[in-house]
Design a protein around this motif. Structure first.
Motif, PDB file in Angstrom:
ATOM      1  N   LEU A  89     -16.778 -21.046   0.782  1.00 10.16           N
ATOM      2  CA  LEU A  89     -15.576 -21.170   1.616  1.00 10.16           C
ATOM      3  C   LEU A  89     -14.302 -21.248   0.777  1.00 10.16           C
ATOM      4  CD1 LEU A  89     -14.383 -21.403   4.428  1.00 10.16           C
ATOM      5  CD2 LEU A  89     -14.731 -23.864   4.332  1.00 10.16           C
ATOM      6  N   GLY A  90     -14.298 -22.099  -0.245  1.00  7.39           N
ATOM      7  CA  GLY A  90     -13.097 -22.266  -1.081  1.00  7.39           C
ATOM      8  C   GLY A  90     -12.640 -20.949  -1.694  1.00  7.39           C
ATOM      9  N   PRO A  91     -13.520 -20.219  -2.405  1.00 12.33           N
ATOM     10  CA  PRO A  91     -13.107 -18.935  -2.981  1.00 12.33           C
ATOM     11  C   PRO A  91     -12.653 -17.918  -1.927  1.00 12.33           C
ATOM     12  CG  PRO A  91     -15.157 -19.684  -3.973  1.00 12.33           C
ATOM     13  CD  PRO A  91     -14.857 -20.634  -2.857  1.00 12.33           C
ATOM     14  N   ALA A  92     -13.302 -17.926  -0.757  1.00 11.79           N
ATOM     15  CA  ALA A  92     -12.921 -16.962   0.294  1.00 11.79           C
ATOM     16  C   ALA A  92     -11.520 -17.273   0.816  1.00 11.79           C
ATOM     17  CB  ALA A  92     -13.932 -17.008   1.436  1.00 11.79           C
ATOM     18  N   LEU A  93     -11.249 -18.554   1.063  1.00 16.81           N
ATOM     19  CA  LEU A  93      -9.940 -18.920   1.613  1.00 16.81           C
ATOM     20  C   LEU A  93      -8.835 -18.797   0.575  1.00 16.81           C
ATOM     21  CD1 LEU A  93     -10.800 -22.002   3.881  1.00 16.81           C
ATOM     22  CD2 LEU A  93     -10.263 -19.672   4.573  1.00 16.81           C
ATOM     23  N   ALA A  94      -9.191 -18.899  -0.698  1.00 14.35           N
ATOM     24  CA  ALA A  94      -8.176 -18.791  -1.753  1.00 14.35           C
ATOM     25  C   ALA A  94      -7.549 -17.396  -1.768  1.00 14.35           C
ATOM     26  CB  ALA A  94      -8.808 -19.105  -3.107  1.00 14.35           C
ATOM     27  N   GLN A  95      -8.248 -16.413  -1.200  1.00 14.23           N
ATOM     28  CA  GLN A  95      -7.716 -15.045  -1.180  1.00 14.23           C
ATOM     29  C   GLN A  95      -6.839 -14.786   0.046  1.00 14.23           C
ATOM     30  OE1 GLN A  95     -10.954 -12.252  -1.610  1.00 14.23           O
ATOM     31  NE2 GLN A  95     -12.047 -13.624  -2.975  1.00 14.23           N
ATOM     32  N   LEU A  96      -6.729 -15.793   0.898  1.00 18.51           N
ATOM     33  CA  LEU A  96      -6.042 -15.595   2.185  1.00 18.51           C
ATOM     34  C   LEU A  96      -4.777 -16.445   2.224  1.00 18.51           C
ATOM     35  CD1 LEU A  96      -6.878 -13.989   4.770  1.00 18.51           C
ATOM     36  CD2 LEU A  96      -7.728 -16.142   5.685  1.00 18.51           C
ATOM     37  N   ASP A  97      -3.608 -15.815   2.427  1.00 21.41           N
ATOM     38  CA  ASP A  97      -2.391 -16.620   2.586  1.00 21.41           C
ATOM     39  C   ASP A  97      -2.230 -17.018   4.046  1.00 21.41           C
ATOM     40  OD1 ASP A  97      -0.222 -14.637   3.862  1.00 21.41           O
ATOM     41  OD2 ASP A  97      -1.492 -13.536   2.470  1.00 21.41           O
ATOM     42  N   THR A  98      -1.333 -17.982   4.284  1.00 15.85           N
ATOM     43  CA  THR A  98      -1.202 -18.570   5.625  1.00 15.85           C
ATOM     44  C   THR A  98      -0.830 -17.530   6.677  1.00 15.85           C
ATOM     45  OG1 THR A  98      -0.472 -20.601   4.570  1.00 15.85           O
ATOM     46  CG2 THR A  98      -0.061 -20.408   6.923  1.00 15.85           C
ATOM     47  N   LEU A  99       0.168 -16.690   6.369  1.00 14.68           N
ATOM     48  CA  LEU A  99       0.637 -15.719   7.366  1.00 14.68           C
ATOM     49  C   LEU A  99      -0.449 -14.710   7.718  1.00 14.68           C
ATOM     50  CD1 LEU A  99       4.349 -14.763   6.610  1.00 14.68           C
ATOM     51  CD2 LEU A  99       3.398 -15.809   8.666  1.00 14.68           C
ATOM     52  N   THR A 100      -1.147 -14.220   6.685  1.00 21.34           N
ATOM     53  CA  THR A 100      -2.219 -13.244   6.944  1.00 21.34           C
ATOM     54  C   THR A 100      -3.323 -13.875   7.780  1.00 21.34           C
ATOM     55  OG1 THR A 100      -1.743 -12.232   4.805  1.00 21.34           O
ATOM     56  CG2 THR A 100      -3.819 -11.627   5.843  1.00 21.34           C
TER      57      THR A 100
END
Lengths: 191, 153
Positions: free
Chosen positions: A42-53
């Motif tokens: 989960l951590g690595p996956a979410l690290a690639q995602l910014d808030t707006l996207t």
């Protein structure tokens, strides 16, 4: 008067369609989160995602889900009055609604990621995302059909459990609201 | 335009606000149902309950969306499922899933009650709805407790 505006007899099919669209989107995302977390990804996956996207993707999924749920929930007026278990309205329409939802969401996903790449100065990556839709949309439709079937069965079970809670001792469905024979294809009203 | 910190604070604020709407609304409707059971008045309770169900689903969707944002703020530093924090986080996610399932049952019950007695909430429907709302408010309280542990414990 707000009591008239929100009179249940006028809006209950819409309430159920609204509940189902939020339910599908939230359960889909929550199950994905839990699965990724338990897998340690989960951590690595979410690290690639910014808030707006992330917000754009979630709202896109909710929006396509709302449209697809209303498509799948046509006839739900008859369904809530007790006949839907036998006529299987939700299970019949759920897979097609899920397929359309999957296809629409993949197109939205490709568009959002392409725009993000363009803003980030990577037009070649943006073109890749857009071109991926040619293959991705049909695959997303197929996955959507499978998810649509699973959700339709789950919806059917949960709505039946809810019906069973309150049905005992209540009078039969009020005339003038909807009847199993008169609302075989009721479309939920516009918000 | 906004710093990452500002976004994370805003997302957390909306997350907590939406949770407050769900918990407060569930508690309020539970109290109204209790009052309806004790005094057989003609309060237009069904309209209130149905309106709350609409708002609750909006808030539940927002909670899940901003929950992703909250976890994303931690990013790669998010503890794994074998840690104490990670284990509580998994339990919280599972409890949220359970609340979503329970909420659909509750909305379906309200819808059926409205279809059968559209003018006012039938007396026979009060106790079943009270059970569902009581369960929902209890489960939401447990989730809020877990959230406090995750944020401060």
């Amino acid at each position: 008067m707000w009591q008239d505006r929100y009179h249940p007899s006028h809006s209950y099919p819409l309430l159920l369609a609204w509940a189902l669209s939020a339910f599908h989107t939230s359960v889909f995302v929550a199950v994905a989160l839990l699965g990724l977390h338990l897998g340690g990804a989960l951590g690595p996956a979410l690290a690639q995602l910014d808030t707006l996207t992330g917000m754009a993707l979630f709202l896109g999924l909710w929006g396509t889900g709302w449209w697809a749920t209303r498509f799948g929930a046509r006839g739900i007026g008859a369904a809530v009055l007790g006949r839907w278990m036998s006529d299987g309205a939700l299970v019949n329409r759920g897979p097609m609604a899920g397929g359309l939802n999957g296809a629409l969401f993949y197109a939205w996903l490709a568009l959002v990621l392409a725009l993000r790449s363009l803003v980030g100065g990577q037009p070649e990556v943006a073109a890749l995302f857009v071109s991926s839709a040619v293959v991705g949309v049909p695959f997303a439709f197929i996955f959507g059909v499978a998810f649509g079937f699973v959700f339709a069965v789950l919806d059917t079970v949960l709505i039946e459990v809810g019906r069973a809670q309150v049905i005992a001792g209540l009078p039969p469905p009020a005339t003038g609201v909807a009847t199993p024979t008169a609302t075989a294809d009721v479309t939920p009203e516009e918000p | 335009m906004f710093s990452a910190h500002t976004w994370h604070v805003a997302v957390r604020l909306v997350h907590v606000g939406a949770a407050a709407v769900v918990f407060g609304g569930l508690a309020l409707v539970t109290l109204l149902l209790l009052q309806r059971r004790r005094a057989d008045d003609a309060t237009p309770l069904l309209g209130v309950v149905e309106l709350f169900e609409r708002v609750a689903w909006l808030a539940l969707g927002v909670i899940v969306m901003t929950g992703v944002g909250n976890a994303g703020a931690i990013g790669r530093a998010l503890p794994g499922p074998s840690s104490v924090w990670g284990g509580r986080f998994a339990v919280k996610l599972a409890a949220v899933l359970l609340l979503l399932l329970l909420s659909l049952v509750r909305s379906a019950a309200v819808t059926h009650a409205a279809a059968r007695a559209p003018v006012a909430l039938a007396a026979e429907a009060v106790n079943p709805l009270l059970r569902l709302y009581g369960l929902s408010v209890t489960l939401t309280g447990v989730i809020l407790g877990l959230a406090v542990f995750l944020a401060h414990g």
